[in-house]
Write an enzyme that holds these catalytic residues in place. Structure first.
Site, PDB file in Angstrom:
ATOM      1  N   HIS A 496      44.771  40.810  38.869  1.00 53.57           N
ATOM      2  CA  HIS A 496      44.366  42.214  38.971  1.00 53.57           C
ATOM      3  C   HIS A 496      44.837  43.013  37.745  1.00 53.57           C
ATOM      4  O   HIS A 496      44.049  43.677  37.071  1.00 53.57           O
ATOM      5  CB  HIS A 496      44.949  42.805  40.262  1.00 53.57           C
ATOM      6  CG  HIS A 496      44.633  44.252  40.488  1.00 53.57           C
ATOM      7  ND1 HIS A 496      43.687  44.671  41.411  1.00 53.57           N
ATOM      8  CD2 HIS A 496      45.119  45.389  39.922  1.00 53.57           C
ATOM      9  CE1 HIS A 496      43.617  45.991  41.386  1.00 53.57           C
ATOM     10  NE2 HIS A 496      44.481  46.457  40.490  1.00 53.57           N
ATOM     11  N   GLU A 497      46.124  42.937  37.468  1.00 51.60           N
ATOM     12  CA  GLU A 497      46.662  43.738  36.351  1.00 51.60           C
ATOM     13  C   GLU A 497      46.100  43.264  35.014  1.00 51.60           C
ATOM     14  O   GLU A 497      45.930  44.051  34.093  1.00 51.60           O
ATOM     15  CB  GLU A 497      48.195  43.714  36.353  1.00 51.60           C
ATOM     16  CG  GLU A 497      48.847  44.319  37.600  1.00 51.60           C
ATOM     17  CD  GLU A 497      48.353  45.722  37.966  1.00 51.60           C
ATOM     18  OE1 GLU A 497      47.922  46.462  37.062  1.00 51.60           O
ATOM     19  OE2 GLU A 497      48.377  46.060  39.172  1.00 51.60           O
ATOM     20  N   HIS A 500      42.993  45.149  34.293  1.00 52.41           N
ATOM     21  CA  HIS A 500      43.273  46.454  33.672  1.00 52.41           C
ATOM     22  C   HIS A 500      43.626  46.270  32.195  1.00 52.41           C
ATOM     23  O   HIS A 500      43.203  47.044  31.341  1.00 52.41           O
ATOM     24  CB  HIS A 500      44.455  47.135  34.370  1.00 52.41           C
ATOM     25  CG  HIS A 500      44.133  47.709  35.724  1.00 52.41           C
ATOM     26  ND1 HIS A 500      43.107  48.601  35.927  1.00 52.41           N
ATOM     27  CD2 HIS A 500      44.725  47.539  36.936  1.00 52.41           C
ATOM     28  CE1 HIS A 500      43.072  48.945  37.213  1.00 52.41           C
ATOM     29  NE2 HIS A 500      44.043  48.314  37.851  1.00 52.41           N
TER      30      HIS A 500
END
Ligand SMILES: [Zn+2]
Length: 701
Positions: A496-497, A500
């Protein structure tokens, strides 16, 4: 980054007069913020930055920022994009640089001195921002460029930037006449008092109720729940007893395991009536007043409803788009929830139960159903999720998709000694940016996981300035003699990160100020999560840490199946809250509405089944008095996007080069510099559809 600044402002939303700081701050050259960094890739010289350097750099930064703005306002030339919008974008360069380092460091590596500075600095920074947003001269210049934009031959990025900046000022009231601005200030003040009071009431109500248990009541509870209950009793002054509270980590494990219907019902009723007890913490009247004031403010600013005002800069744009999505999903989720009730009712009958299923029965019987159909033990998985293996698997996925590589860097300043630095290079070997990864918890770090930047991509005199990005986690630490073995959830968080991070690393924005739609932010991150659980990818990285054997096929299958568990309930619970939020905020003149009857009538109208209570009822729905007003839908919105976007890779191939290239070019390079829906359509060839989400959540019949 913008989000972090906003977060800081809302945490300490105090605005104070800045007139006290007229003293000119001198430039102390031993302060690392006042000279060239002279570090590899120009990352901040972390080892040299001490707590004492922040305030002087901040003061100097404000002073310079104020001069920059004054120059724009007093300029004699006709306002143009260059002398106004670009100048605004470059204003306060030092302040911006200091704040980025400061905000990132106070979340991941704080200490008493930094916290003290935070308290001093936050209101002053907020005050400076207010000073800019309410600067009438500045707004007149921006408005002039906006009104005359046809004359300037602007690029699409410039038009987008101008449009967003102008509307941001308008939404803060810059376009109102003086008397209306004064009314706006009064409304804002009333609202800030009421929203704080609402939150305090929820906190008080949550803390006020404690249900003490006898030894007999511990039946069926796992050891971890019992010891937590013992701690709660001790905290409530009854050491040696056990207690359940209405905090989510206390009540829901109890609801899941306690076979005692009476106790479950008692604590659940306390939970769903917080703020609705007719005492001094009652939130009914407060919420009604908040809704009424918000509607009034929206009208004053020229918008039909509060939801119209809030949604304008988002991908959803207007309430109708949100309702369409939510109603559509609602129609698909209700039947699935009903069939879940039927399955659980069967278990009750089989066990000889002679009662009708109540909302407070859900967690207990859902757990029985889960054991029957989907049992997946986290501890069985961990040996296959050695942190380094997952990280390298993630790097391989990024390399296979985009051709980029990750090279460990030595001799570069680190934001904390534990942070691992990597140079991210493009397929042709050129430098893209620096990525730090900081994995384990420590006292100086906040909870959770996040990705922020120490520097964003922008262009100065035609030269690309490369980003410096950091991802921060709180993963399970290694224990003696064993590497870090993380959970499935933590592996997903890592992917997920990284999503980003890629968004920041690939960005090609010309300007410092970008305008990423608030309901689009989680697309790149949630999309990356899909690769983590693909069997093909699991086989690449999920290897037993001692034997190096790949993860067994039955475990892969169990991971896949567990995604379908309790989906009717999960969706209905969240959608009910999302719809309630939107229905409140699309009322045009909600004066003195009766919150309890509104809520009851609304859920009756849309057909919420009696076995499910909305995830949040009105009087403790802190999201809608906090940052998520007309915004609770965004979780569902982002899920539609990521599932539909991943479908493109399923259609063409998990690592299809053309699809990956198009995704990078259309979305990751442009995010914040172009309309979100347009970017999406450029990638997908059409607007997003909900079918992939329905399929992945088992809601497709
Ligand atoms: Zn995220």
């Amino acid at each position: 980054m913008k989000n972090l600044i906003n977060m800081l402002l809302t945490v300490l939303s105090v605005s104070i007069c800045l007139s006290g700081c007229t003293k000119k701050a001198g430039k102390d050259l031993s302060n690392p913020f006042f000279s060239e960094y002279n570090t590899p890739f120009n990352v901040p010289p972390f080892e040299k930055i001490m707590a004492k350097h922040y305030m002087p750099a901040f003061e100097k930064g404000i002073e310079e920022g104020r001069d920059d703005i004054a120059k724009i306002v007093t300029g004699k030339d006709i306002p143009t994009f260059e002398n106004t919008i670009e100048a605004y974008d470059r204003a306060g360069e030092l302040l911006n640089r200091v704040m980025m380092v400061f905000l990132a460091q106070t979340s991941s590596n704080t200490n008493d001195s930094l916290q003290a500075i935070q308290i001093e600095l936050s209101p002053r920074y907020a005050g400076f921002m207010d000073e800019i947003m309410l600067n009438a001269g500045l707004f007149q210049k921006i408005k002039s460029v906006y009104d005359n934009q046809a004359e300037f031959d602007l690029t699409p990025e410039q038009k987008f930037s101008l449009d967003n900046l102008y509307k941001k000022f308008v939404r803060s009231g810059a376009n109102l006449k003086k008397s209306d601005q004064d009314s706006l200030k009064v409304l804002n003040q009333k609202l800030s008092v009421l929203t704080v009071k609402f939150g305090q009431n929820v906190l008080a109500e949550t803390n006020n109720f404690v249900m003490f248990l006898d030894k007999n009541d511990l039946r069926g509870l796992p050891e971890s729940v019992i010891s937590a209950a013992a701690q709660s009793a001790k905290d409530a002054g009854k050491e040696g007893s056990w207690a359940i509270t209405t905090q989510r980590p206390s009540i829901f494990p109890f609801m899941t395991y306690s076979p005692d219907r009476k106790l479950r019902s008692e604590i659940f009723n306390a939970y769903i009536n917080r703020g609705n007890n007719g005492n001094e913490n009652d939130n009914n009247r407060i919420l009604a007043e908040i809704l009424s004031l918000r509607a009034e403010r929206a009208r004053l600013l020229g918008y039909k409803t509060h939801a119209h005002l809030v949604l304008e800069p988002r991908m959803a744009k207007v309430p109708e788009n949100v309702f369409n999505l939510l109603n559509n999903l609602w129609g698909k989720s209700i039947p699935v929830a009903k069939s879940e009730v039927a399955e659980m009712q069967k278990i009750i009958s089989r066990e000889g139960g002679k009662f009708k299923f109540e909302p407070s029965d859900w967690w207990y019987y859902a757990e029985k159903l889960r054991k029957q159909k989907y049992d997946l033990d986290d501890n069985e998985l961990r040996p296959y999720f050695k942190l380094e293996n997952v990280r390298d698997g993630l790097f391989t996925v990024a390399t296979k998709l985009f051709g980029i590589t990750f090279t460990p860097i030595t001799n570069i300043p680190l934001p904390h000694p534990d942070a691992q630095p990597f140079e991210v290079k493009d397929a042709d070997g050129s430098h893209l940016g620096v990525l730090y990864m900081d994995f384990y918890p420590r006292e100086s770090k906040q909870q959770g996981a996040w990705c922020v930047t120490y520097r964003n991509h922008h262009i100065v005199d035609g030269e690309s300035i490369s980003p410096v990005v950091t991802t921060v986690f709180n993963f399970t630490s290694p224990v003696a003699g064993q590497p870090a073995l993380i959970s499935l959830d933590e592996a997903l968080t890592l992917f997920h990160e990284m999503g980003h991070a890629l968004d920041a690393l690939f960005n090609k924005s010309t300007y410092n100020n970008t305008y990423i739609a608030w309901d689009f932010v989680e697309l790149p991150s949630q999309l990356m999560e899909h690769w983590a659980l693909e069997p093909l990818v699991l086989n690449m990285y999920a290897k037993q840490y001692l034997t190096n054997e790949p993860i067994p096929a039955d475990l892969v299958q169990k991971i896949k199946n567990s995604g379908y568990f309790n989906q009717g309930f999960d969706n209905v619970e969240v959608l009910a809250a999302s719809l309630l939020d939107m229905s409140y905020h699309t009322l045009e003149s909600p004066v003195n509405i009766d919150i309890q009857s509104f809520e009851k009538e609304y859920f009756k109208k849309i057909g919420l089944i009696p076995q499910i209570v909305s995830r949040y009822r009105s009087t403790y729905f802190t999201h809608i008095t906090g940052e998520y007003d007309a915004g609770y839908y965004s979780y569902t919105w982002a899920a539609v996007l990521d599932n539909d976007a991943f479908e493109a890779f399923r259609e063409k191939g998990l690592f299809d080069q053309e699809t990956a290239g198009l995704y990078r070019k259309s979305i990751l390079e442009k995010n914040g510099t172009m309309d979100a829906m347009q970017m999406y359509v450029n990638f997908r060839g059409r607007e997003p559809v909900i079918e992939p989400l329905l399929r992945n959540r088992g809601l497709m019949k």
